[in-house]
Enzyme design. Structure first.
Site, PDB file in Angstrom:
ATOM      1  CE  LYS A 203      -3.359   2.586   2.644  1.00  0.00           C
ATOM      2  NZ  LYS A 203      -4.258   2.700   3.781  1.00  0.00           N
ATOM      3  CD  GLU A 209       9.086  -6.010   7.322  1.00  0.00           C
ATOM      4  OE1 GLU A 209       8.771  -4.923   6.779  1.00  0.00           O
ATOM      5  OE2 GLU A 209       8.924  -6.247   8.530  1.00  0.00           O
ATOM      6  N   GLY A 260      -4.875  -1.476   4.839  1.00  0.00           N
ATOM      7  CA  GLY A 260      -4.067  -2.608   4.365  1.00  0.00           C
ATOM      8  C   GLY A 260      -4.762  -3.941   4.568  1.00  0.00           C
ATOM      9  NE  ARG A 261      -6.783  -3.529  10.622  1.00  0.00           N
ATOM     10  CZ  ARG A 261      -6.074  -2.428  10.786  1.00  0.00           C
ATOM     11  NH1 ARG A 261      -4.882  -2.321  10.218  1.00  0.00           N
ATOM     12  NH2 ARG A 261      -6.531  -1.414  11.500  1.00  0.00           N
ATOM     13  CD  GLU A 346      -2.169  -4.324  11.246  1.00  0.00           C
ATOM     14  OE1 GLU A 346      -0.932  -4.359  11.329  1.00  0.00           O
ATOM     15  OE2 GLU A 346      -2.763  -4.429  10.157  1.00  0.00           O
ATOM     16  CG  HIS A 377      -5.501 -35.689  15.841  1.00  0.00           C
ATOM     17  ND1 HIS A 377      -5.707 -36.884  16.503  1.00  0.00           N
ATOM     18  CD2 HIS A 377      -6.495 -35.582  14.923  1.00  0.00           C
ATOM     19  CE1 HIS A 377      -6.762 -37.489  15.963  1.00  0.00           C
ATOM     20  NE2 HIS A 377      -7.260 -36.714  15.014  1.00  0.00           N
ATOM     21  CE  LYS A 486       5.594  -0.924   9.996  1.00  0.00           C
ATOM     22  NZ  LYS A 486       4.613  -0.223   9.179  1.00  0.00           N
TER      23      LYS A 486
HETATM   24  O1  F6P Z   1       2.975  -3.264   9.720  1.00  0.00           O
HETATM   25  C1  F6P Z   1       1.608  -3.244   9.602  1.00  0.00           C
HETATM   26  C2  F6P Z   1       1.182  -2.826   8.257  1.00  0.00           C
HETATM   27  O2  F6P Z   1       1.152  -1.465   8.196  1.00  0.00           O
HETATM   28  C3  F6P Z   1      -0.176  -3.437   7.915  1.00  0.00           C
HETATM   29  O3  F6P Z   1      -1.238  -2.689   8.343  1.00  0.00           O
HETATM   30  C4  F6P Z   1      -0.084  -3.570   6.431  1.00  0.00           C
HETATM   31  O4  F6P Z   1      -1.032  -4.460   5.946  1.00  0.00           O
HETATM   32  C5  F6P Z   1       1.341  -4.041   6.278  1.00  0.00           C
HETATM   33  O5  F6P Z   1       2.057  -3.310   7.248  1.00  0.00           O
HETATM   34  C6  F6P Z   1       1.953  -3.860   4.925  1.00  0.00           C
HETATM   35  O6  F6P Z   1       1.946  -2.515   4.544  1.00  0.00           O
HETATM   36  P1  F6P Z   1       2.156  -2.104   3.046  1.00  0.00           P
HETATM   37  O7  F6P Z   1       1.069  -2.723   2.248  1.00  0.00           O
HETATM   38  O8  F6P Z   1       2.109  -0.618   3.036  1.00  0.00           O
HETATM   39  O9  F6P Z   1       3.503  -2.626   2.611  1.00  0.00           O
END
Ligand code: F6P
Length: 517
Positions: A203, A209, A260-261, A346, A377, A486
């Site tokens: 987003k 990452e 995002g979610r 979240e 199990h 972060k």
């Molecule tokens: O770290 C949490 C978050 O901000 C989530 O809300 C989001 O889905 C995820 O990181 C990834 O963010 P982005 O889509 O901006 O890379």
């Protein structure tokens, strides 16, 4: 928009009384014996999903008080504000408009602004689905790698797995989320660069990452002697400018009013569209839209997201249950628990209300779970005989997508048996084989696992999280809790190179030293 925090409503005090008078000693077995119609009374049909709520610790009088709570807290007013595009994400001053992503192009709109946004949604959707069909038809692309994390990974990954029976043949989909290089390295080792399409899903297009994995993937692509990044890389993002600055020319955008979610329905859903095709993706959106309409227009008393959200509050704040276990009895839904963890925890893992005041009660439960019989199990022992009561949410599918005889009836029998055992229990004077029973569960039933029913199921979960968050008076749409880590990681990363431990606490400094030695 008037919202009243749940604990400031008259219904809250009445519910406390009800809990003390009858709620805490409520017995499901006695309730079924006393009411032959309990299953019917406490069931709820909604588009694509049937819910048996009858094995929950609730009677009609309590349920009536919970409906009163929803009314007094202004849940419907808050819901209408979301649908109308009001900026209910107050800490980020944003609309919360994921419902617009599944609204049909020709549906009536309430304002010129909504009409303009809806037109943008459909223009992007059409472009993205055209691209998806092109990729599906392209026999020279065999592998699609989604690089993204959180909402840019969990939704598409869960849905691609869930709808595997509808997927095109001849394409492999991979998901790389973790910055742990083992994940990307293992994926790249299986790929042929000239046959691979990378989707960089973020987003913000700033997530460390995803940016690190994207850069490494691009470096690998070039090292393999490839140059056509326009054909082999696409970005799914609200930050198209940043994607272009990284040299990615093919982009599909979305908007900052998509959390995002909640972004699976936007360009972030491209891996799913590639897997199941444009028609399948449109059915997925239609399933969610049908649930949106149910949530928007059903009376509180027959509104499934409202009924589930009220139960969540009843369990968390009156019974004091701190977790909920998700048990999907369909192996294709095995990533559903992970997806729901982000959605619920979240969104509602907050300790202050929307005005910043500390809350005097608990909010998000811990969500956890595994695919159906596997969980039986492993940890079902604790669900049946542990000290803590954990409400279980079963998800079962009536029609299987395979033809192997005997398996599906056995799977469904297990789901029914577990829910039954949790409720009825078993007496044993010795204690070791004593099951206390009276352990609550909800049973969600889908006719089949299809794009439409999956869309409905996911929208149902989004809305029930909205309802509990609304009752708790929190902002379910920000996630400040992920920011501090972060920032600290950015500070620590160069210290791992330099060895500088100045200003660090003793433990972090000690571990850093060990990692460098
Ligand atoms: O770290 C949490 C978050 O901000 C989530 O809300 C989001 O889905 C995820 O990181 C990834 O963010 P982005 O889509 O901006 O890379």
């Amino acid at each position: 928009m008037t919202r009243t925090r749940c604990d400031r409503t008259p219904a809250w005090a009445l519910l406390k009384n009800a809990y003390n008078a009858t709620g805490k000693s409520f017995d499901l077995r006695a309730a079924f014996a006393a009411d032959p119609k309990r299953f019917e009374t406490f069931s709820q049909s909604a588009p694509g999903v049937f819910a048996d709520l009858s094995k929950n610790l609730i009677d009609s009088a309590t349920q009536t008080l919970l409906f009163q709570l929803a009314r007094e807290a202004g849940v419907c007013i808050h819901r209408d504000a979301m649908f109308a595009g009001e900026k209910i994400n107050t800490t980020e001053a944003r609309e919360v408009w994921h419902v617009l992503l599944r609204k049909p192009a020709n549906a009536p709109t309430a304002s010129a602004h909504e009409a303009a946004e809806l037109a943008k949604v459909h223009a992007t959707l059409d472009a993205m689905l055209t691209f998806a069909e092109r990729v599906r038809a392209d026999v020279d692309i065999t592998d699609v790698v989604n690089i993204g994390i959180g909402g840019s990974d969990l939704g598409p990954q869960m849905a691609v797995l869930a709808l595997d029976a509808f997927a095109t043949t001849g394409k492999r989909l991979h998901f790389v989320s973790n910055v742990d290089g083992h994940e990307l390295a293992a994926t790249l080792s299986k790929l042929d660069a000239k046959k691979t399409l990378f989707l960089i899903a973020s987003k913000t297009f700033t997530t460390i990452e995803t940016m690190t994995n994207a850069q490494s993937a691009k470096r690998w692509f070039i090292e393999q002697g490839q140059t056509d990044t326009a054909r082999h890389f696409a970005a799914l993002t609200t930050n198209v400018a940043a994607a272009k600055a990284c040299g990615i020319e093919t982009t599909f955008g979305f908007w900052d009013w998509v959390g995002g979610r909640y972004s699976l329905w936007s360009a972030i859903g491209l891996p799913l569209a590639i897997a199941i095709g444009a028609q399948g993706f449109r059915e997925f959106l239609a399933g969610a839209h049908a649930m949106d309409e149910h949530f928007r227009s059903s009376p509180i008393e027959s509104n499934l997201p409202v009924r589930l959200g009220l139960l969540d509050v009843w369990y968390r704040n009156f019974h004091g249950f701190t977790s909920r276990s998700i048990a999907p009895y369909h192996s294709a839904l095995r990533r559903l628990p992970a997806y729901l963890q982000q959605l619920e925890m979240e969104s509602n893992g907050k300790r202050v209300d929307a005005s910043g005041s500390i809350l005097p009660f608990g909010t998000s439960p811990v969500l956890w779970g595994e695919a159906g019989t596997n969980g039986q199990h492993a940890y079902f022992q604790m669900l049946h005989q542990g000290i803590d009561v954990v409400p279980v949410e079963f998800v079962a599918v009536k029609k299987p997508q395979h033809t192997l005889e005997a398996h599906h009836p056995l799977l469904l029998a297990n789901a029914l048996a577990q829910a039954q055992a949790l409720m009825v229990g078993q007496a044993d004077a010795d204690g070791h084989q004593d099951f206390p029973g009276n352990r609550p569960s909800t049973f969600l039933l889908l006719e089949g696992l299809t794009p439409t029913s999956l869309g409905a199921l996911i929208a149902l979960q989004e809305h029930r999280v909205f309802v509990s968050g609304s009752l708790w008076g929190i902002n379910s749409f920000d996630q400040w809790g992920v920011e501090l880590g972060k920032v600290l990681a950015k500070d620590i990363a160069p210290r791992l190179q330099s060895g500088d431990t100045r200003g660090l606490d003793g433990s972090t400094a000690g571990l850093l030293g060990l990692l460098r030695s």
